[in-house]
Scaffold this motif. Structure first.
Motif, PDB file in Angstrom:
ATOM      1  N   ASP A 284       1.238  -1.349  -0.200  1.00 41.64           N
ATOM      2  CA  ASP A 284       0.060  -0.116  -0.592  1.00 41.64           C
ATOM      3  C   ASP A 284       1.261   1.570   0.396  1.00 41.64           C
ATOM      4  O   ASP A 284       0.462   2.118  -0.846  1.00 41.64           O
ATOM      5  N   ASN A 285       1.762   1.246   0.790  1.00 39.41           N
ATOM      6  CA  ASN A 285       3.330   2.684   0.761  1.00 39.41           C
ATOM      7  C   ASN A 285       3.694   2.197  -0.545  1.00 39.41           C
ATOM      8  O   ASN A 285       3.546   3.849  -0.900  1.00 39.41           O
ATOM      9  N   GLN A 286       3.852   1.369  -1.091  1.00 36.64           N
ATOM     10  CA  GLN A 286       4.000   1.574  -2.459  1.00 36.64           C
ATOM     11  C   GLN A 286       3.302   2.160  -3.093  1.00 36.64           C
ATOM     12  O   GLN A 286       3.813   3.120  -3.991  1.00 36.64           O
ATOM     13  N   LEU A 291       1.712   6.577  -7.110  1.00 35.76           N
ATOM     14  CA  LEU A 291       0.203   7.639  -7.722  1.00 35.76           C
ATOM     15  C   LEU A 291       0.958   8.367  -7.633  1.00 35.76           C
ATOM     16  O   LEU A 291       0.782   9.860  -8.785  1.00 35.76           O
ATOM     17  N   GLY A 292       2.128   9.222  -6.241  1.00 31.49           N
ATOM     18  CA  GLY A 292       2.292  10.680  -6.364  1.00 31.49           C
ATOM     19  C   GLY A 292       3.452  11.037  -7.177  1.00 31.49           C
ATOM     20  O   GLY A 292       3.347  11.848  -8.062  1.00 31.49           O
ATOM     21  N   LYS A 293       3.988   9.854  -7.730  1.00 34.94           N
ATOM     22  CA  LYS A 293       4.726  10.082  -9.300  1.00 34.94           C
ATOM     23  C   LYS A 293       4.532  10.614  -9.833  1.00 34.94           C
ATOM     24  O   LYS A 293       4.485  10.961 -10.640  1.00 34.94           O
ATOM     25  N   ARG A 294       3.143   9.454 -10.267  1.00 35.40           N
ATOM     26  CA  ARG A 294       2.535   9.417 -11.548  1.00 35.40           C
ATOM     27  C   ARG A 294       2.249  10.883 -11.493  1.00 35.40           C
ATOM     28  O   ARG A 294       1.732  12.036 -12.592  1.00 35.40           O
ATOM     29  N   PHE A 343      -8.810   3.907 -12.324  1.00 37.04           N
ATOM     30  CA  PHE A 343      -8.104   4.704 -14.078  1.00 37.04           C
ATOM     31  C   PHE A 343      -9.219   5.718 -13.921  1.00 37.04           C
ATOM     32  O   PHE A 343      -8.596   6.707 -13.633  1.00 37.04           O
ATOM     33  N   LYS A 344     -10.394   6.164 -14.021  1.00 33.93           N
ATOM     34  CA  LYS A 344     -11.258   7.376 -13.902  1.00 33.93           C
ATOM     35  C   LYS A 344     -11.071   7.526 -12.762  1.00 33.93           C
ATOM     36  O   LYS A 344     -10.683   8.860 -12.852  1.00 33.93           O
ATOM     37  N   ALA A 345     -10.927   7.097 -11.385  1.00 36.95           N
ATOM     38  CA  ALA A 345     -10.204   7.914 -10.339  1.00 36.95           C
ATOM     39  C   ALA A 345      -9.094   8.872 -10.079  1.00 36.95           C
ATOM     40  O   ALA A 345      -8.683   9.598 -10.044  1.00 36.95           O
ATOM     41  N   ILE A 346      -7.624   7.898 -10.899  1.00 36.17           N
ATOM     42  CA  ILE A 346      -6.904   8.666 -11.252  1.00 36.17           C
ATOM     43  C   ILE A 346      -6.263   9.620 -12.291  1.00 36.17           C
ATOM     44  O   ILE A 346      -6.039  11.089 -11.972  1.00 36.17           O
ATOM     45  N   HIS A 347      -7.626   9.146 -13.517  1.00 33.29           N
ATOM     46  CA  HIS A 347      -7.428   9.712 -14.386  1.00 33.29           C
ATOM     47  C   HIS A 347      -8.259  11.881 -13.891  1.00 33.29           C
ATOM     48  O   HIS A 347      -7.773  12.689 -14.392  1.00 33.29           O
ATOM     49  N   GLN A 348      -9.001  11.223 -13.232  1.00 37.10           N
ATOM     50  CA  GLN A 348      -9.614  12.698 -12.779  1.00 37.10           C
ATOM     51  C   GLN A 348      -8.901  13.321 -11.440  1.00 37.10           C
ATOM     52  O   GLN A 348      -8.906  14.461 -11.734  1.00 37.10           O
ATOM     53  N   GLU A 349      -8.062  12.649 -10.906  1.00 39.13           N
ATOM     54  CA  GLU A 349      -7.583  13.523 -10.133  1.00 39.13           C
ATOM     55  C   GLU A 349      -6.003  14.348 -10.527  1.00 39.13           C
ATOM     56  O   GLU A 349      -5.198  15.457 -10.916  1.00 39.13           O
ATOM     57  N   SER A 350      -5.700  13.523 -12.052  1.00 39.37           N
ATOM     58  CA  SER A 350      -4.927  14.008 -12.736  1.00 39.37           C
ATOM     59  C   SER A 350      -4.986  15.587 -13.476  1.00 39.37           C
ATOM     60  O   SER A 350      -4.586  16.430 -13.562  1.00 39.37           O
TER      61      SER A 350
END
Ligand code: PEP
Ligand code: MN
Length: 360
Positions: A284-286, A291-294, A343-350
């Motif tokens: 989870d930490n990884q 995600l922070g790096k992305r 990926f929708k959540a990641i994309h939205q954050e992006s």
């Protein structure tokens, strides 16, 4: 190298009801310092008293150790306190001197494990010894290099073996001095469950405040012991000042650590559960780190788009990513529904990040 129970007999024979503890200063500085710290540790759970005599330093000009003179101080520690002693060896001359002075445990440092030439030289010099030999992981996260070193010592007929996990160096600055990459240590344990593995939270963290948490994670992952740098006046230590703890702090850490030693079926269940949970925590930490790096990369794309006045949402690119990730996910047993949601959540954050940049 075959897996065999004999590798851990030296540890099992101690019959400890707590993890093995190796403690003492990063470096031997003076006779008074070495004996003073040893006296504060002699009636505790500490099993081996460590002190670096020859110090490998990343840059020249730092304290490089007192040399062979310190071995006499360690002998005095043994005769005065009865504690067994430990030091690092990095070449044939070190090995010969350490054996002459009856040091009980020798370890190979992270900067030596990277070099098969050095490891072979040390293995040849140690051939057939009945001393305990522990091999620190190489500075780079390379499991075969680490195992290669263990094999060289095993082949030199050294029976009392083990490894020390001290983390890996990175170019990028992180909260650790040397990132733990727990997965690598877990893989090693899975392949050689009988090879004792000791955690070195001092060199992993580089900071005394973080030592407790890393030690607890190690115990939850079934490590056999801890090597913790301990100094009577840590702030004025001649090397690694920020990561050393006082003898009192060490005793407190040992008292507070949750050690699972009961042996009922219930205890076995709890031990397995906490081991698996510790593995999940590591991953989870990884995930958060990745995600922070992305998002940081996404921010840089935002800066580029702002310069050229390009729209944030590029649907072609987005559809490509999704298609590829659904296939990749399928190969790892992840459902399409889950991949889409994630990926929708990641994309939205992006998008949120980039909009902030474009409209800044
Ligand atoms: C040490 O234990 O003091 C030391 C030099 O460790 P490493 O080889 O892990 O850097
Ligand atoms: Mn050190």
């Amino acid at each position: 190298m075959e897996n065999n129970k004999q590798m851990r007999a030296w540890l099992d024979d101690l019959g400890l009801d707590h993890p093995l503890v190796i403690a003492g200063p990063c470096s031997a500085e003076t006779e008074e310092q070495v004996l003073g710290i040893a006296n504060s540790l002699k009636d505790t759970d500490v099993n081996y008293y460590r002190a670096g005599i020859w110090k490998p330093r990343t840059r020249p000009g730092n304290f490089e150790g007192v040399g062979a003179l310190g071995l006499k101080w360690l002998q005095k520690v043994k005769s005065e306190t009865g504690m067994k002693t430990a030091t690092e060896v990095a070449n044939r001359a070190h090995v010969e001197l350490a054996l002459e002075h009856d040091i009980d445990l020798l370890w190979i440092g992270a900067r030596s494990t990277v070099s098969p030439f050095i490891v072979q030289e040390i293995a040849d010099a140690l051939e057939g010894t009945d001393k305990v030999v522990l091999i620190k992981n190489p500075v780079n996260p390379d499991l075969s290099l680490w195992l290669g070193a263990v094999e060289r010592l095993h082949t030199a007929n050294i029976k009392k073996l083990g490894v020390i996990h001290r983390g890996f160096s990175t170019y990028e600055k992180t909260k650790y001095r040397n990132i733990p990459e727990w997965q690598l240590a877990i893989d090693l344990q899975t392949r050689f469950p009988d090879l004792p593995i000791i955690n070195d939270p001092s060199h992993i963290t580089g900071k005394r405040d973080m030592i407790f948490d890393v030690s607890q994670t190690a115990l939850d992952l079934n490590f056999d012991g801890l090597m913790i740098e301990t100094h009577s006046d840590p702030d004025n230590a001649w090397s690694d000042a920020a990561q050393q703890v006082t003898p009192d702090t060490l005793i407190q850490i040992m008292r507070d650590l949750h050690v699972r030693k009961e042996s009922s079926p219930e205890a076995e269940f709890n031990r397995k559960l906490s081991n698996l949970r510790a593995q999940i925590d590591v991953i989870d930490n990884q995930l958060i780190d990745t995600l922070g790096k992305r998002m940081k990369i996404s921010d840089s794309i935002g800066v580029l788009k702002r310069k050229r006045n390009v729209a944030v949402l590029q649907s072609n690119r987005w559809n490509q990513i999704l298609g590829a990730m659904i296939l990749e996910g399928e190969s790892k047993g992840l459902s399409e529904e889950f991949i889409l949601k994630m990926f929708k959540a990641i994309h939205q954050e992006s998008i949120n990040h980039q909009e902030k940049i474009i409209n800044a």
